[in-house]
Every structure is written in structure tokens, then in C-alpha cells.
Design an enzyme around this catalytic site. Structure first.
Site, PDB file in Angstrom:
ATOM      1  N   HIS A 119       0.807  -1.221   0.000  1.00  0.00           N
ATOM      2  CA  HIS A 119       0.000   0.000   0.000  1.00  0.00           C
ATOM      3  C   HIS A 119       0.845   1.278   0.000  1.00  0.00           C
ATOM      4  O   HIS A 119       0.357   2.344   0.368  1.00  0.00           O
ATOM      5  CB  HIS A 119      -0.968  -0.014   1.191  1.00  0.00           C
ATOM      6  N   CYS A 130       4.090  14.606 -13.424  1.00  0.00           N
ATOM      7  CA  CYS A 130       5.292  14.069 -14.095  1.00  0.00           C
ATOM      8  C   CYS A 130       5.862  12.851 -13.379  1.00  0.00           C
ATOM      9  O   CYS A 130       6.856  12.288 -13.827  1.00  0.00           O
ATOM     10  CB  CYS A 130       6.357  15.153 -14.228  1.00  0.00           C
ATOM     11  N   CYS A 147       5.112  20.358  -7.430  1.00  0.00           N
ATOM     12  CA  CYS A 147       6.311  19.943  -8.153  1.00  0.00           C
ATOM     13  C   CYS A 147       6.878  21.105  -8.973  1.00  0.00           C
ATOM     14  O   CYS A 147       6.158  22.065  -9.269  1.00  0.00           O
ATOM     15  CB  CYS A 147       5.914  18.798  -9.081  1.00  0.00           C
TER      16      CYS A 147
HETATM   17  P1  OAD Z   1      -7.131  -3.167  10.439  1.00  0.00           P
HETATM   18  O1  OAD Z   1      -7.269  -1.945  11.278  1.00  0.00           O
HETATM   19  O2  OAD Z   1      -8.254  -3.521   9.539  1.00  0.00           O
HETATM   20  O3  OAD Z   1      -6.849  -4.440  11.359  1.00  0.00           O
HETATM   21  C1  OAD Z   1      -5.889  -4.411  12.383  1.00  0.00           C
HETATM   22  C2  OAD Z   1      -5.843  -5.787  13.010  1.00  0.00           C
HETATM   23  O4  OAD Z   1      -4.829  -5.789  14.011  1.00  0.00           O
HETATM   24  C3  OAD Z   1      -7.150  -6.218  13.717  1.00  0.00           C
HETATM   25  O5  OAD Z   1      -7.492  -7.531  13.309  1.00  0.00           O
HETATM   26  C4  OAD Z   1      -6.795  -6.162  15.205  1.00  0.00           C
HETATM   27  O6  OAD Z   1      -7.501  -7.161  15.946  1.00  0.00           O
HETATM   28  C5  OAD Z   1      -5.308  -6.446  15.165  1.00  0.00           C
HETATM   29  N1  OAD Z   1      -4.508  -5.925  16.282  1.00  0.00           N
HETATM   30  C6  OAD Z   1      -4.647  -4.758  16.965  1.00  0.00           C
HETATM   31  N2  OAD Z   1      -3.677  -4.599  17.874  1.00  0.00           N
HETATM   32  C7  OAD Z   1      -2.868  -5.692  17.774  1.00  0.00           C
HETATM   33  C8  OAD Z   1      -1.660  -6.112  18.437  1.00  0.00           C
HETATM   34  N3  OAD Z   1      -1.087  -5.385  19.401  1.00  0.00           N
HETATM   35  N4  OAD Z   1      -1.120  -7.307  18.070  1.00  0.00           N
HETATM   36  C9  OAD Z   1      -1.709  -8.082  17.100  1.00  0.00           C
HETATM   37  N5  OAD Z   1      -2.832  -7.731  16.447  1.00  0.00           N
HETATM   38  C10 OAD Z   1      -3.399  -6.550  16.760  1.00  0.00           C
HETATM   39  O7  OAD Z   1      -5.746  -3.006   9.626  1.00  0.00           O
HETATM   40  P2  OAD Z   1      -5.269  -3.761   8.314  1.00  0.00           P
HETATM   41  O8  OAD Z   1      -5.734  -5.161   8.294  1.00  0.00           O
HETATM   42  O9  OAD Z   1      -3.825  -3.488   8.176  1.00  0.00           O
HETATM   43  O10 OAD Z   1      -5.358   0.306   3.447  1.00  0.00           O
HETATM   44  O11 OAD Z   1      -6.048  -2.943   7.202  1.00  0.00           O
HETATM   45  C11 OAD Z   1      -5.805  -3.199   5.858  1.00  0.00           C
HETATM   46  C12 OAD Z   1      -5.853  -1.925   5.054  1.00  0.00           C
HETATM   47  O12 OAD Z   1      -7.074  -1.242   5.324  1.00  0.00           O
HETATM   48  C13 OAD Z   1      -4.797  -0.911   5.391  1.00  0.00           C
HETATM   49  O13 OAD Z   1      -3.543  -1.171   4.763  1.00  0.00           O
HETATM   50  C14 OAD Z   1      -5.387   0.351   4.879  1.00  0.00           C
HETATM   51  C15 OAD Z   1      -6.797   0.195   5.415  1.00  0.00           C
HETATM   52  O14 OAD Z   1      -7.763   0.895   4.749  1.00  0.00           O
HETATM   53  C16 OAD Z   1      -5.061   1.388   2.731  1.00  0.00           C
HETATM   54  O15 OAD Z   1      -4.789   2.455   3.242  1.00  0.00           O
HETATM   55  C17 OAD Z   1      -5.055   1.146   1.258  1.00  0.00           C
END
Ligand code: OAD
Length: 246
Positions: A119, A130, A147
Site C-alpha cells: 500500500h 510528471c 512539483c
Molecule cells: P485493520 O485496522 O483492519 O486491522 C488491524 C488488526 O490488528 C485487527 O485484526 C486487530 O484485531 C489487530 N490488532 C490490533 N492490535 C494488535 C496487536 N497489538 N497485536 C496483534 N494484532 C493486533 O488493519 P489492516 O488489516 O492493516 O489500506 O487494514 C488493511 C488496510 O485497510 C490498510 O492497509 C489500509 C486500510 O484501509 C489502505 O490504506 C489502502
């Protein structure tokens, strides 16, 4: 203290190639907010107003304000025990690949050498006209970074509706297909195509291990799930592995 199973240790001992597929949860203990759940960013703010190209063209000041705020949080944060443990695994295993959905650069700052960023990376920016890249921090002024060609500069992150960087996705798919052990750490695994890598690894017979504070959409696919904080559980894997090697 978490009990790491004999099976996990055996798999780690046998593996030649390991992938850590990570999400926002791995950086939560570094003080970077996650997206979903009770305190998640998308619970308070609307992605379509902030993480979207049309929104940027409509109101670049507002989008930049938000990214400058996130840049500041990330700049002040440090890799935690989970990022550091993944980097330390490089000393013991032939191939350790990180595939991350995070834009915070904390895996590299922790010392991981092979990091695929699905991402983007908030430390990079580029001109929408550009495509020239900029790595400097833009001052927190009202001015929108522009830019030398006159085009607007945007953060090099993937917004909703945009394609993932082809090279990063391709390399991640290759790693998911060829690894022996595939860790799924701190992700809700609901955003595609990133989450499809879990299925790719499964179809190619990787051993799947999840680390999360709670069950997710993909828990049922796992060979094993460990529930708790990544910064507490991942160091236990390394300790158990090292103990077994002695
Ligand atoms: P989420 O916010 O959807 O999920 C975070 C996960 O981390 C959840 O399942 C929590 O239970 C878990 N969690 C929280 N604290 C934790 C800890 N200390 N140890 C282990 N697990 C923990 O985030 P992502 O799955 O990364 O995209 O979200 C995916 C994408 O959605 C992101 O990259 C972003 C967002 O929109 C873009 O910006 C394109």
C-alpha cells in the site's frame, strides 16, 4: 508467557522460506492507530473523504493536512518488539520476507531486508503530473506541495479504488507461492487484493500461523492461531526456536 506449540517450532526448524504478512496491528504497540474496530481510524473518519484520489483533487489541503498528521505520528514512533523479532529471524533462517500493508516503514527501520509494501510508503511522495519522486518532509504550512513542473504532489500511498504497485504485488505473490511458513500478523484481512495472498499461500501448502488480539475472517484457514499482542507473542516464537536449536 505464551505456549508455542511443538508443531510451530518444528515447522520453523524445517523452513527455508518464511513470509510475514503484516497489517496495522503490528504497529499498534508503536502507537500508530489501526483502521478498524472500536478505536479504528475508519470508525471516526471516512476513507472516501481522505484516502481517495477524487477527494484529493477536490480538497488537497484537507487530504494533505491528514497525511501530515499521520507522517508526524509515524516519524515519532519506533519499531516495537514484533518488528524487531521479524528482523532478528533473518539471522537464523535462509529467507525471511515481509509483505506489509503498512505504510509506516517500521519493518525497514527495524532492519528487515526484504520488505514488499503493498500500500505504499508515507515517507515517499510523487507528482501526479510528471511522477517525479520526493522524499523530503513537507512543512506543516497551509501550502500544498507542488512539483517544479507545476503538478500537485501527493503521498505515495495506495488510495481506495487504486491499483497496488505491480512489482510489489508480483513479488509478494511469488513469495506466498514458494514459502513454507506464512505468518499473518495484526491484520483484519478484509482488504483485497492484499488478503488474497493468504489464500495463495494456503493453496501452495504453506503452514499458516496467525497472530492477532482477536479472531479474524481468516482464522478458519489457519493451521494455528495465537491470540494476543504481536509484540509479546513474536519474541516468544524466536525464543522457543532458539531454545530448540541449542
Ligand atoms: P485493520 O485496522 O483492519 O486491522 C488491524 C488488526 O490488528 C485487527 O485484526 C486487530 O484485531 C489487530 N490488532 C490490533 N492490535 C494488535 C496487536 N497489538 N497485536 C496483534 N494484532 C493486533 O488493519 P489492516 O488489516 O492493516 O489500506 O487494514 C488493511 C488496510 O485497510 C490498510 O492497509 C489500509 C486500510 O484501509 C489502505 O490504506 C489502502
Amino acid at each position: 508467557m505464551y505456549k508455542i506449540s511443538e508443531r510451530t517450532i518444528e515447522k520453523l526448524r524445517q523452513t527455508k522460506s518464511i513470509v510475514f504478512f503484516t497489517g496495522a496491528g503490528i504497529s499498534a504497540e508503536s502507537g500508530i492507530p489501526i483502521f478498524r474496530g472500536k478505536d479504528g481510524i475508519w470508525n471516526k473518519l471516512k476513507p472516501e473523504e481522505l484516502a481517495n484520489f477524487d477527494a484529493f483533487m477536490r480538497n488537497p489541503e484537507m487530504v494533505w493536512e491528514w497525511y501530515k498528521h499521520r507522517k508526524q505520528i509515524i516519524k515519532e514512533s519506533q519499531p516495537n518488539a514484533a518488528h524487531k523479532t521479524i528482523a532478528e529471524f533473518q539471522k537464523y533462517l535462509p529467507e525471511v520476507v515481509v509483505v506489509t500493508q503498512n505504510i509506516d516503514n517500521l519493518h525497514r527501520r527495524a532492519g528487515s531486508k526484504i520488505v514488499y509494501e503493498l500500500h505504499g510508503n508515507i515517507e515517499r511522495n510523487y507528482c501526479i503530473n510528471c511522477h517525479k519522486f520526493y522524499t523530503e518532509d513537507f512543512e506543516l504550512t497551509d501550502k500544498i506541495p507542488t512539483c517544479e513542473c507545476g503538478g500537485l504532489i501527493r503521498p505515495d500511498v495506495v488510495w481506495f479504488g487504486e491499483y497496488l504497485p505491480e512489482d510489489q504485488l508480483g513479488a509478494s505473490e511469488k513469495a506466498a507461492k514458494s514459502c513454507n511458513v506464512f505468518f499473518v500478523v495484526g491484520t483484519s484481512a478484509v482488504v483485497y487484493p492484499a488478503a488474497s495472498l493468504i489464500y495463495t499461500a494456503k493453496e501452495n501448502s504453506a503452514y499458516l500461523i496467525e497472530v492477532n488480539i482477536e479472531e479474524t475472517e481468516v482464522s478458519r484457514l489457519m493451521n494455528e492461531s495465537y491470540f494476543g499482542k504481536a509484540g509479546e507473542i513474536l519474541p516468544e516464537f524466536l525464543e522457543a526456536y532458539k531454545k530448540d536449536c541449542r
